[in-house]
Structure formats: structure tokens, C-alpha cells
Design a protein around this motif. Structure first.
Motif, PDB file in Angstrom:
ATOM      1  N   HIS A  92       0.851  -1.192   0.000  1.00  0.00           N
ATOM      2  CA  HIS A  92       0.000   0.000   0.000  1.00  0.00           C
ATOM      3  C   HIS A  92       0.888   1.244   0.000  1.00  0.00           C
ATOM      4  O   HIS A  92       2.107   1.167   0.213  1.00  0.00           O
ATOM      5  N   ASP A  93       0.265   2.375  -0.241  1.00  0.00           N
ATOM      6  CA  ASP A  93       0.944   3.677  -0.137  1.00  0.00           C
ATOM      7  C   ASP A  93       2.208   3.717  -0.990  1.00  0.00           C
ATOM      8  O   ASP A  93       3.262   4.157  -0.550  1.00  0.00           O
ATOM      9  N   ALA A  94       2.099   3.255  -2.233  1.00  0.00           N
ATOM     10  CA  ALA A  94       3.254   3.284  -3.142  1.00  0.00           C
ATOM     11  C   ALA A  94       3.420   4.684  -3.704  1.00  0.00           C
ATOM     12  O   ALA A  94       2.466   5.277  -4.223  1.00  0.00           O
ATOM     13  N   ARG A  95       4.623   5.207  -3.602  1.00  0.00           N
ATOM     14  CA  ARG A  95       4.874   6.555  -4.108  1.00  0.00           C
ATOM     15  C   ARG A  95       6.311   6.683  -4.594  1.00  0.00           C
ATOM     16  O   ARG A  95       7.182   5.887  -4.207  1.00  0.00           O
ATOM     17  N   THR A  96       6.554   7.662  -5.426  1.00  0.00           N
ATOM     18  CA  THR A  96       7.892   7.940  -5.940  1.00  0.00           C
ATOM     19  C   THR A  96       8.407   9.229  -5.336  1.00  0.00           C
ATOM     20  O   THR A  96       7.631  10.132  -4.999  1.00  0.00           O
ATOM     21  N   LEU A  97       9.723   9.322  -5.208  1.00  0.00           N
ATOM     22  CA  LEU A  97      10.365  10.505  -4.641  1.00  0.00           C
ATOM     23  C   LEU A  97      11.424  11.014  -5.607  1.00  0.00           C
ATOM     24  O   LEU A  97      12.225  10.228  -6.121  1.00  0.00           O
ATOM     25  N   GLU A  98      11.432  12.307  -5.836  1.00  0.00           N
ATOM     26  CA  GLU A  98      12.511  12.936  -6.596  1.00  0.00           C
ATOM     27  C   GLU A  98      13.587  13.376  -5.609  1.00  0.00           C
ATOM     28  O   GLU A  98      13.282  13.973  -4.576  1.00  0.00           O
ATOM     29  N   LEU A  99      14.834  13.063  -5.919  1.00  0.00           N
ATOM     30  CA  LEU A  99      15.940  13.424  -5.039  1.00  0.00           C
ATOM     31  C   LEU A  99      16.812  14.487  -5.695  1.00  0.00           C
ATOM     32  O   LEU A  99      16.992  14.479  -6.915  1.00  0.00           O
ATOM     33  N   PRO A 100      17.375  15.410  -4.902  1.00  0.00           N
ATOM     34  CA  PRO A 100      18.200  16.474  -5.474  1.00  0.00           C
ATOM     35  C   PRO A 100      19.555  15.941  -5.934  1.00  0.00           C
ATOM     36  O   PRO A 100      19.974  14.850  -5.542  1.00  0.00           O
ATOM     37  N   GLY A 101      20.233  16.744  -6.763  1.00  0.00           N
ATOM     38  CA  GLY A 101      21.573  16.345  -7.183  1.00  0.00           C
ATOM     39  C   GLY A 101      21.880  16.793  -8.591  1.00  0.00           C
ATOM     40  O   GLY A 101      21.024  17.301  -9.316  1.00  0.00           O
ATOM     41  N   LEU A 102      23.114  16.599  -8.983  1.00  0.00           N
ATOM     42  CA  LEU A 102      23.576  17.003 -10.302  1.00  0.00           C
ATOM     43  C   LEU A 102      22.939  16.171 -11.403  1.00  0.00           C
ATOM     44  O   LEU A 102      22.635  16.679 -12.481  1.00  0.00           O
ATOM     45  N   GLU A 103      22.732  14.872 -11.155  1.00  0.00           N
ATOM     46  CA  GLU A 103      22.117  13.977 -12.129  1.00  0.00           C
ATOM     47  C   GLU A 103      20.770  13.520 -11.587  1.00  0.00           C
ATOM     48  O   GLU A 103      20.555  13.496 -10.373  1.00  0.00           O
ATOM     49  N   PRO A 104      19.839  13.173 -12.458  1.00  0.00           N
ATOM     50  CA  PRO A 104      18.513  12.752 -11.981  1.00  0.00           C
ATOM     51  C   PRO A 104      18.606  11.507 -11.088  1.00  0.00           C
ATOM     52  O   PRO A 104      19.168  10.491 -11.493  1.00  0.00           O
ATOM     53  N   ARG A 105      18.102  11.615  -9.892  1.00  0.00           N
ATOM     54  CA  ARG A 105      18.051  10.489  -8.959  1.00  0.00           C
ATOM     55  C   ARG A 105      16.693  10.471  -8.287  1.00  0.00           C
ATOM     56  O   ARG A 105      16.010  11.496  -8.189  1.00  0.00           O
ATOM     57  N   GLY A 106      16.312   9.300  -7.777  1.00  0.00           N
ATOM     58  CA  GLY A 106      15.029   9.201  -7.117  1.00  0.00           C
ATOM     59  C   GLY A 106      14.979   8.032  -6.155  1.00  0.00           C
ATOM     60  O   GLY A 106      15.981   7.355  -5.910  1.00  0.00           O
ATOM     61  N   ALA A 107      13.797   7.811  -5.616  1.00  0.00           N
ATOM     62  CA  ALA A 107      13.561   6.696  -4.708  1.00  0.00           C
ATOM     63  C   ALA A 107      12.110   6.267  -4.851  1.00  0.00           C
ATOM     64  O   ALA A 107      11.269   7.011  -5.368  1.00  0.00           O
ATOM     65  N   VAL A 108      11.819   5.069  -4.403  1.00  0.00           N
ATOM     66  CA  VAL A 108      10.443   4.572  -4.362  1.00  0.00           C
ATOM     67  C   VAL A 108      10.156   4.117  -2.937  1.00  0.00           C
ATOM     68  O   VAL A 108      11.043   3.653  -2.225  1.00  0.00           O
ATOM     69  N   SER A 109       8.898   4.261  -2.540  1.00  0.00           N
ATOM     70  CA  SER A 109       8.516   3.967  -1.163  1.00  0.00           C
ATOM     71  C   SER A 109       7.189   3.215  -1.176  1.00  0.00           C
ATOM     72  O   SER A 109       6.254   3.589  -1.899  1.00  0.00           O
ATOM     73  N   VAL A 110       7.111   2.133  -0.373  1.00  0.00           N
ATOM     74  CA  VAL A 110       5.882   1.336  -0.339  1.00  0.00           C
ATOM     75  C   VAL A 110       5.725   0.682   1.023  1.00  0.00           C
ATOM     76  O   VAL A 110       6.709   0.278   1.653  1.00  0.00           O
ATOM     77  N   GLY A 111       4.497   0.618   1.507  1.00  0.00           N
ATOM     78  CA  GLY A 111       4.195  -0.082   2.749  1.00  0.00           C
ATOM     79  C   GLY A 111       3.940  -1.561   2.480  1.00  0.00           C
ATOM     80  O   GLY A 111       3.357  -1.927   1.460  1.00  0.00           O
ATOM     81  N   ILE A 112       4.401  -2.403   3.417  1.00  0.00           N
ATOM     82  CA  ILE A 112       4.242  -3.856   3.284  1.00  0.00           C
ATOM     83  C   ILE A 112       3.421  -4.377   4.470  1.00  0.00           C
ATOM     84  O   ILE A 112       3.811  -4.190   5.627  1.00  0.00           O
ATOM     85  N   GLU A 113       2.279  -5.017   4.155  1.00  0.00           N
ATOM     86  CA  GLU A 113       1.435  -5.662   5.170  1.00  0.00           C
ATOM     87  C   GLU A 113       0.957  -4.691   6.250  1.00  0.00           C
ATOM     88  O   GLU A 113       0.556  -5.130   7.334  1.00  0.00           O
ATOM     89  N   GLY A 114       1.024  -3.404   5.987  1.00  0.00           N
ATOM     90  CA  GLY A 114       0.626  -2.422   6.988  1.00  0.00           C
ATOM     91  C   GLY A 114       1.527  -2.373   8.202  1.00  0.00           C
ATOM     92  O   GLY A 114       1.179  -1.768   9.221  1.00  0.00           O
ATOM     93  N   LYS A 115       2.718  -3.000   8.108  1.00  0.00           N
ATOM     94  CA  LYS A 115       3.606  -3.098   9.267  1.00  0.00           C
ATOM     95  C   LYS A 115       4.999  -2.499   9.043  1.00  0.00           C
ATOM     96  O   LYS A 115       5.717  -2.229   9.995  1.00  0.00           O
ATOM     97  N   MET A 116       5.380  -2.310   7.770  1.00  0.00           N
ATOM     98  CA  MET A 116       6.731  -1.839   7.492  1.00  0.00           C
ATOM     99  C   MET A 116       6.734  -1.031   6.204  1.00  0.00           C
ATOM    100  O   MET A 116       6.019  -1.359   5.251  1.00  0.00           O
ATOM    101  N   GLN A 117       7.521   0.032   6.169  1.00  0.00           N
ATOM    102  CA  GLN A 117       7.721   0.808   4.951  1.00  0.00           C
ATOM    103  C   GLN A 117       9.080   0.442   4.353  1.00  0.00           C
ATOM    104  O   GLN A 117      10.086   0.356   5.064  1.00  0.00           O
ATOM    105  N   VAL A 118       9.098   0.194   3.043  1.00  0.00           N
ATOM    106  CA  VAL A 118      10.321  -0.142   2.326  1.00  0.00           C
ATOM    107  C   VAL A 118      10.627   0.983   1.340  1.00  0.00           C
ATOM    108  O   VAL A 118       9.754   1.368   0.545  1.00  0.00           O
ATOM    109  N   ILE A 119      11.839   1.485   1.388  1.00  0.00           N
ATOM    110  CA  ILE A 119      12.293   2.534   0.472  1.00  0.00           C
ATOM    111  C   ILE A 119      13.467   1.984  -0.322  1.00  0.00           C
ATOM    112  O   ILE A 119      14.429   1.464   0.243  1.00  0.00           O
ATOM    113  N   GLY A 120      13.376   2.089  -1.643  1.00  0.00           N
ATOM    114  CA  GLY A 120      14.468   1.677  -2.512  1.00  0.00           C
ATOM    115  C   GLY A 120      15.066   2.880  -3.198  1.00  0.00           C
ATOM    116  O   GLY A 120      14.335   3.766  -3.668  1.00  0.00           O
ATOM    117  N   THR A 121      16.401   2.931  -3.289  1.00  0.00           N
ATOM    118  CA  THR A 121      17.038   4.102  -3.883  1.00  0.00           C
ATOM    119  C   THR A 121      18.371   3.744  -4.512  1.00  0.00           C
ATOM    120  O   THR A 121      18.948   2.683  -4.236  1.00  0.00           O
TER     121      THR A 121
END
Length: 227
Positions: A92-121
Motif C-alpha cells: 500500500h501507499d506506493a509513491r515515488t520521490l525525486e531526489l536532489p543532485g547534479l544527475e537525476p536520482r530518485g527513490a520509491v517507497s511502499v508499505g508492506i502488510e501495513g507493518k513496514m515501509q520499504v524505500i528503494g534508492t
């Protein structure tokens, strides 16, 4: 709740033999036997950035479901960051994040089982910009009410320095040297855990296939949510 998570910079499915082989990448992912997979460089670089792992192959050759981050229907993730969740787990709650910097970078964020948030970057190549990106991730964490794990290619060669913006809220774990796959010298791929997440075990997949499928080796962790 106990879960096994893994992070893998799959280099657009291009192996050290210079062949693009999504079947090989999926074989490596299946062998990890993880519940949640966080991927970097999961999409090709040019044009509309189509996925390097065709959706039909993921459906037909794995027990994973892609978290829908892309708005164009072609990419697997955002800025090459993607998350696959084992069938049967809810997200649930899947969203994308734009990150600052010289080159385009980002992250993704998602909730798992309503118990933990996972962020990949996938952080930048230069430390000043990585610090800016970590501060942005820490700010995002301020709005999360769940125990949180950040996984990905941190691009930091130092075993001790360079993580200061995250260390206020997170413990940084380096399960082992994951780069370069042919001769691992640096622990570029890391896992950061917030309060409420206990690291039970962790390691690097050094299988024969993983050593040729990408220039990074997959990193995994067995976690327990204690909150």
C-alpha cells in the motif's frame, strides 16, 4: 513479523559477458528466496525507459508482483528503482520521490502488510549530492508512522563515513562487499533500518550466476519487525 528483503543493482539486465539477459536476472532473483526485492537500474536508460525485465517474464517465471510506480505503463519503476513483492503479501501507499543532485536520482517507497515501509534508492556518485539525497530521504521518513527500511546502491566506498544525514534515525548495515561482481572490493549496496526493525541475518549472494549477471552482487537481509 519476519521478512527477507534483498536489494540488487541489476544493471539493466546486462551481464559481464555484455549480454542483456532478463531470464538470468530472474533466475538470480528467484534463488534469493526473498519476500521483497528492491531493484536498481531496472529500466533501460533512453526514450520512455522501458523495463529491462518484461512484465510477462516476471509473471511467468517468478512468484513476484511489481509494485506499480510507473506512470507510462512501460517502466518497471522510477529512475530505475523498482520493488517486487512476493504473491500473497499486501502492499500500500506506493509513491515515488525525486531526489536532489547534479544527475537525476530518485527513490520509491511502499508499505508492506501495513507493518513496514520499504524505500528503494540509488544514490549519486558524489558525496555532497548523496548527503542532499539522504537528507531528502530522512525528511520523507518524518512523515512515515511505520518501521522503515531503506535498501539500495548507496554508492559510498567508505566503510564508516558518508552516512551522517541518515544516522540520526537509521542504523546502516553493510552485509558485505557487493561490487565489482567479478572481484568484490566495496560494500556499495547497503541496508538502513529504523527503530522497530531488528536485523537477524544478512549477506551477499556470491553464486556463480550472480557473479556474471550484473556488475553488482545482490545483498539480502532477514528482518524482524518488533513494533
Amino acid at each position: 513479523m519476519d521478512l527477507k528483503l534483498a536489494t540488487y543493482n541489476m544493471r539493466k539486465a546486462i551481464g559481464l559477458d555484455r549480454r542483456r539477459d532478463p531470464h538470468r536476472i530472474l533466475h538470480v532473483l528467484n534463488d534469493l528466496n526473498a519476500d521483497v526485492l528492491v531493484l536498481q537500474e531496472a529500466d533501460r536508460r533512453l526514450g520512455p525507459r522501458p523495463t529491462a525485465l518484461p512484465f510477462k517474464l516476471i509473471e511467468g517465471e517468478t512468484d513476484f508482483v511489481p509494485v506499480p510506480f510507473s506512470s507510462n505503463g512501460l517502466s518497471l519503476g522510477s529512475h530505475g528503482n523498482a520493488v517486487l513483492v512476493r504473491k500473497g503479501l499486501t502492499f500500500h501507499d506506493a509513491r515515488t520521490l525525486e531526489l536532489p543532485g547534479l544527475e537525476p536520482r530518485g527513490a520509491v517507497s511502499v508499505g508492506i502488510e501495513g507493518k513496514m515501509q520499504v524505500i528503494g534508492t540509488h544514490l549519486g556518485l558524489l558525496r555532497p549530492y548523496r548527503h542532499q539525497q539522504m537528507r531528502a530521504l530522512a525528511k520523507h521518513f518524518d512523515h512515515i508512522d511505520l518501521p522503515t527500511v531503506i535498501l539500495g546502491d548507496f554508492n559510498e566506498w567508505s566503510p564508516r563515513r558518508g552516512f551522517e544525514p541518515l544516522e540520526v534515525h537509521f542504523d546502516i548495515h553493510s552485509p558485505g562487499r557487493s561490487y565489482h561482481a567479478s572481484r568484490p572490493m566495496a560494500a556499495l549496496d547497503r541496508i538502513a533500518t529504523s527503530e522497530g526493525v531488528e536485523l537477524r541475518d544478512a549477506g551477499v549472494d556470491q553464486s556463480k550466476l550472480a557473479r556474471i549477471a550484473s556488475d553488482h552482487l545482490p545483498v539480502w537481509a532477514k528482518l524482524r519487525i518488533t513494533d
